[in-house]
Design a protein around this motif. Structure first.
Motif, mmCIF file in Angstrom:
data_model
loop_
_atom_site.group_PDB
_atom_site.id
_atom_site.type_symbol
_atom_site.label_atom_id
_atom_site.label_comp_id
_atom_site.label_asym_id
_atom_site.label_seq_id
_atom_site.Cartn_x
_atom_site.Cartn_y
_atom_site.Cartn_z
ATOM 1 N N UNK A 122 50.632 -41.492 -91.458
ATOM 2 C CA UNK A 122 50.284 -40.215 -92.056
ATOM 3 C C UNK A 122 49.636 -40.347 -93.415
ATOM 4 N N UNK A 123 48.841 -41.401 -93.593
ATOM 5 C CA UNK A 123 48.247 -41.683 -94.902
ATOM 6 C C UNK A 123 46.760 -42.003 -94.776
ATOM 7 N N UNK A 124 46.065 -41.922 -95.903
ATOM 8 C CA UNK A 124 44.776 -42.576 -96.048
ATOM 9 C C UNK A 124 45.023 -43.829 -96.868
ATOM 10 N N UNK A 125 44.665 -44.969 -96.303
ATOM 11 C CA UNK A 125 44.822 -46.250 -96.978
ATOM 12 C C UNK A 125 43.490 -46.659 -97.596
ATOM 13 N N UNK A 126 43.541 -47.499 -98.606
ATOM 14 C CA UNK A 126 42.337 -48.028 -99.254
ATOM 15 C C UNK A 126 42.595 -49.495 -99.562
ATOM 16 N N UNK A 127 41.760 -50.360 -98.973
ATOM 17 C CA UNK A 127 41.982 -51.793 -99.111
ATOM 18 C C UNK A 127 40.690 -52.495 -99.530
ATOM 19 N N UNK A 128 40.853 -53.727 -99.998
ATOM 20 C CA UNK A 128 39.719 -54.576 -100.343
ATOM 21 C C UNK A 128 39.629 -55.682 -99.294
ATOM 22 N N UNK A 129 38.704 -55.579 -98.337
ATOM 23 C CA UNK A 129 38.629 -56.594 -97.286
ATOM 24 C C UNK A 129 38.364 -57.998 -97.825
ATOM 25 N N UNK A 130 37.769 -58.095 -99.001
ATOM 26 C CA UNK A 130 37.444 -59.409 -99.565
ATOM 27 C C UNK A 130 38.568 -59.980 -100.412
ATOM 28 N N UNK A 131 39.655 -59.227 -100.576
ATOM 29 C CA UNK A 131 40.736 -59.657 -101.445
ATOM 30 C C UNK A 131 41.868 -60.340 -100.710
ATOM 31 N N UNK A 132 42.925 -60.649 -101.448
ATOM 32 C CA UNK A 132 44.114 -61.298 -100.915
ATOM 33 C C UNK A 132 45.348 -60.642 -101.519
ATOM 34 N N UNK A 133 46.510 -61.032 -100.997
ATOM 35 C CA UNK A 133 47.766 -60.623 -101.613
ATOM 36 C C UNK A 133 48.380 -59.355 -101.079
ATOM 37 N N UNK A 134 47.993 -58.890 -99.890
ATOM 38 C CA UNK A 134 48.543 -57.660 -99.348
ATOM 39 C C UNK A 134 49.852 -57.930 -98.622
ATOM 40 N N UNK A 152 42.373 -57.965 -90.071
ATOM 41 C CA UNK A 152 42.724 -57.562 -91.434
ATOM 42 C C UNK A 152 44.106 -56.946 -91.511
ATOM 43 N N UNK A 153 44.391 -56.067 -90.579
ATOM 44 C CA UNK A 153 45.545 -55.183 -90.731
ATOM 45 C C UNK A 153 46.076 -54.814 -89.356
ATOM 46 N N UNK A 154 47.391 -54.846 -89.199
ATOM 47 C CA UNK A 154 48.036 -54.459 -87.941
ATOM 48 C C UNK A 154 49.231 -53.572 -88.278
ATOM 49 N N UNK A 155 49.311 -52.408 -87.643
ATOM 50 C CA UNK A 155 50.397 -51.459 -87.892
ATOM 51 C C UNK A 155 50.997 -51.045 -86.560
ATOM 52 N N UNK A 156 52.315 -51.171 -86.427
ATOM 53 C CA UNK A 156 52.994 -50.700 -85.223
ATOM 54 C C UNK A 156 53.059 -49.180 -85.226
ATOM 55 N N UNK A 157 52.788 -48.582 -84.061
ATOM 56 C CA UNK A 157 52.673 -47.135 -83.923
ATOM 57 C C UNK A 157 53.722 -46.632 -82.938
ATOM 58 N N UNK A 158 54.472 -45.570 -83.287
ATOM 59 C CA UNK A 158 55.514 -45.066 -82.399
ATOM 60 C C UNK A 158 55.003 -44.513 -81.071
ATOM 61 N N UNK A 159 53.709 -44.198 -80.980
ATOM 62 C CA UNK A 159 53.190 -43.678 -79.716
ATOM 63 C C UNK A 159 51.702 -43.971 -79.621
ATOM 64 N N UNK A 201 33.014 -49.821 -104.712
ATOM 65 C CA UNK A 201 32.068 -50.465 -103.796
ATOM 66 C C UNK A 201 32.782 -51.498 -102.921
ATOM 67 N N UNK A 202 32.526 -51.447 -101.618
ATOM 68 C CA UNK A 202 33.072 -52.418 -100.681
ATOM 69 C C UNK A 202 34.532 -52.237 -100.349
ATOM 70 N N UNK A 203 35.145 -51.130 -100.776
ATOM 71 C CA UNK A 203 36.544 -50.865 -100.454
ATOM 72 C C UNK A 203 36.618 -49.971 -99.224
ATOM 73 N N UNK A 204 37.497 -50.336 -98.306
ATOM 74 C CA UNK A 204 37.556 -49.684 -96.999
ATOM 75 C C UNK A 204 38.646 -48.619 -96.993
ATOM 76 N N UNK A 205 38.241 -47.376 -96.662
ATOM 77 C CA UNK A 205 39.181 -46.272 -96.482
ATOM 78 C C UNK A 205 39.582 -46.215 -95.011
ATOM 79 N N UNK A 206 40.880 -46.067 -94.767
ATOM 80 C CA UNK A 206 41.419 -46.112 -93.419
ATOM 81 C C UNK A 206 42.283 -44.877 -93.196
ATOM 82 N N UNK A 207 41.903 -44.040 -92.245
ATOM 83 C CA UNK A 207 42.706 -42.867 -91.886
ATOM 84 C C UNK A 207 43.719 -43.268 -90.816
ATOM 85 N N UNK A 208 44.983 -42.995 -91.079
ATOM 86 C CA UNK A 208 46.046 -43.340 -90.138
ATOM 87 C C UNK A 208 46.939 -42.132 -89.925
ATOM 88 N N UNK A 209 47.029 -41.684 -88.672
ATOM 89 C CA UNK A 209 47.862 -40.537 -88.348
ATOM 90 C C UNK A 209 49.345 -40.897 -88.312
#
Length: 303
Positions: free
Chosen positions: A143-155, A86-93, A114-122
């Motif tokens: 340093x955010x909390x992200x919120x995505x729709x795994x069933x959606x498109x267009x990110x 779904x999602x890939x983020x490069x991390x400095x460490x 409903x069905x939306x995924x909350x993602x904690x990212x340091x």
């Protein structure tokens, strides 16, 4: 149920700092659709590391991955099915990357969340690596909390959708990440929804120097890191080994920050992990002691 290392041989895992398999979240309709989600860490390819990173720090760079798994038979004892990144983020460490991922347990099918995924990212060591330009900015997910729709498109960052009611989902600025739900955290480690009362969401944020935080999670808020640690001023570009009581000038410089509802200093305990709201009567003596004084007991000593 699953040998994760066999399924994901590129997994990077080492002791400490939250690498390896970071979190698992089952879709609220798992019994029907067989979907669950994981967050894990991998080694970033050398070619993707910024050219200005010092040689001795190049091995620090990692990448965080959120994956959707679909089980052929949700009743099975062993995994058989497919996976989709779904999602890939490069991390400095290797520190403070993806933390908990979760679905809001208080909503039902057909409701907006409903069905939306909350993602904690340091912030993944951005402060220590002098890359604070990644923090408190809408063009970086760190340093955010992200919120995505795994069933959606267009990110912009992966194969998913951005909920229309995310605070910056409809920005005209192409650099703004609509996935961001709230920002300004150092390491939002765990989240929890109150199953009663207001149904509020809480998260703990692990401090850098002295203060551990408990926060009420609210959409669109900025929780202040790295210019604040708890209810104190932090100077990411100056004195890095002390925190300071807020002045009127500090408050005026950043008037819209959101502060923790409770905090404690490291003299009382180390990294905050998480917890839950208890509304029963089986344990009347149950309590949680949090240090919420307006200043640490001794600003001049232990670091």
């Amino acid at each position: 149920f699953m040998d994760y290392i066999a399924e994901v041989p590129e997994l990077f895992h080492t002791r400490g700092f939250g690498t390896g398999l970071c979190s698992v979240a089952f879709h609220p309709d798992f019994k029907v659709n067989g979907k669950f989600y994981t967050a894990h860490t991998e080694q970033i390819p050398e070619s993707e590391i910024p050219a200005d990173v010092a040689d001795f720090r190049r091995s620090w760079w990692k990448t965080g991955v959120v994956t959707e798994w679909v089980v052929e038979d949700p009743q099975a004892d062993e995994f058989s099915g497919n996976r989709r990144e779904l999602l890939r983020v490069n991390l400095p460490s290797h520190a403070h990357g993806f933390q908990e991922i979760a679905f809001n347990p208080n909503v039902k099918s057909g409701e907006p969340d409903f069905g939306l995924l909350y993602i904690c990212l340091g912030e993944s060591g951005s402060f220590q690596m002098d890359r604070t330009q990644y923090l408190r900015t809408l063009d970086s997910p760190l340093g955010c909390i992200l919120r995505i729709d795994p069933a959606g498109k267009g990110s912009s960052l992966g194969d998913y959708g951005i909920p229309e009611d995310n605070p910056w989902a409809n920005s005209d600025d192409s650099t703004v990440l609509g996935e961001i739900w709230a920002m300004g955290m150092r390491n939002p480690h765990r989240i929890h929804w109150d199953r009663g009362g207001s149904g509020r969401m809480f998260f703990g944020d692990i401090g850098e120097l002295r203060i551990e935080e408990l926060n009420i999670a609210e959409v669109g808020r900025d929780y202040g890191w790295p210019v604040r640690e708890g209810r104190f001023r932090f100077d990411p570009h100056g004195e890095r080994y002390e925190i300071f009581a807020l002045t009127e000038e500090d408050e005026a410089e950043y008037p819209d920050l959101t502060y923790p509802v409770a905090q404690y200093e490291h003299a009382d305990g180390m990294a905050v992990s998480g917890g839950g709201v208890y509304r029963g009567d089986l344990m009347p003596a149950m309590c949680c002691l949090l240090y919420t004084s307006p200043s640490p007991r001794d600003l001049s000593t232990s670091r």
